[in-house]
Enzyme design. Sequence first.
Site, PDB file in Angstrom:
ATOM      1  N   GLU A   1       0.835  -1.197   0.000  1.00  0.00           N
ATOM      2  CA  GLU A   1       0.000   0.000   0.000  1.00  0.00           C
ATOM      3  C   GLU A   1       0.876   1.256   0.000  1.00  0.00           C
ATOM      4  OE1 GLU A   1      -3.687   2.293   0.676  1.00  0.00           O
ATOM      5  OE2 GLU A   1      -2.791   0.802  -0.633  1.00  0.00           O
TER       6      GLU A   1
ATOM      7  N   ASP B   1      -2.510  -4.973   0.827  1.00  0.00           N
ATOM      8  CA  ASP B   1      -1.785  -3.897   1.503  1.00  0.00           C
ATOM      9  C   ASP B   1      -0.387  -4.316   1.943  1.00  0.00           C
ATOM     10  OD1 ASP B   1      -3.894  -1.961   1.410  1.00  0.00           O
ATOM     11  OD2 ASP B   1      -4.930  -3.132   2.937  1.00  0.00           O
TER      12      ASP B   1
END
Length: 252
Positions: free
Chosen positions: A80, A108
């Site tokens: 992310e 992420d």
Amino acid sequence: MEDFVRQCFNPMIVELAEKAMKEYGEDPKIETNKFAAICTHLEVCFMYSDFHFINELGESVIIESGDPNALLKHRFEIIEGRDRTMAWTVVNSICNTTRAEKPKFLPDLYDYKENRFVEIGVTRREVHIYYLEKANKIKSEKTHIHIFSFTGEEMATKADYTLDEESRARIKTRLFTIRQEMASRGLWDSFVSPREAKRQLKKDLKSQGQCAGLPITVSHRTSPALKILEPMWMDSNRTAALRASFLKCQKK
């Protein structure tokens, strides 16, 4: 809200959030609630990763900033915050190295200890509702989901919370502090409610002079608590490394 975000979050996080929004044609000065949400999500991802390493025995260890052993391998790979091209490059590299199943959506993080991708969620609603939405979107048992709320609740795949209790408490405390600071400045309701957000947006536009002729009073007071909100959780050496890693590929 924009002023709050710039005062509340680490400058690197703000910069990454701005770049992410601009990549999708969004304006942080207009969509301020989304700006705040992205910064919050980024910070939780960093906090999830920070201080967690893997030693030479393959064991997960927690090492605080400044420890001479800080050159050990980081347990989590942060995906992310990167631009989409670089993020997918990282994901493909991980899959080639670990033989992990390639996810359909960008996750992420990647957890080298548990050998799985991780999807982090931060919600203003009920954690179980947001968890189900995430699970329904991802449709993969290979990606681990961990949801946090601003009220201290959390939910994770198979109740496997991955991190130790202290690390998770640090994240929950930070989220609660953000909520309290938003509330003290009259921003929380608009952050939670779409209808209230539209009202707040109109108010923000007026304060910026885009609705000339309409009188409005704007408070420029800064909460004393904001003076101590600068995050101290991030390893300064890693901050510099992350900045270089995330931003160098975006320079033209």
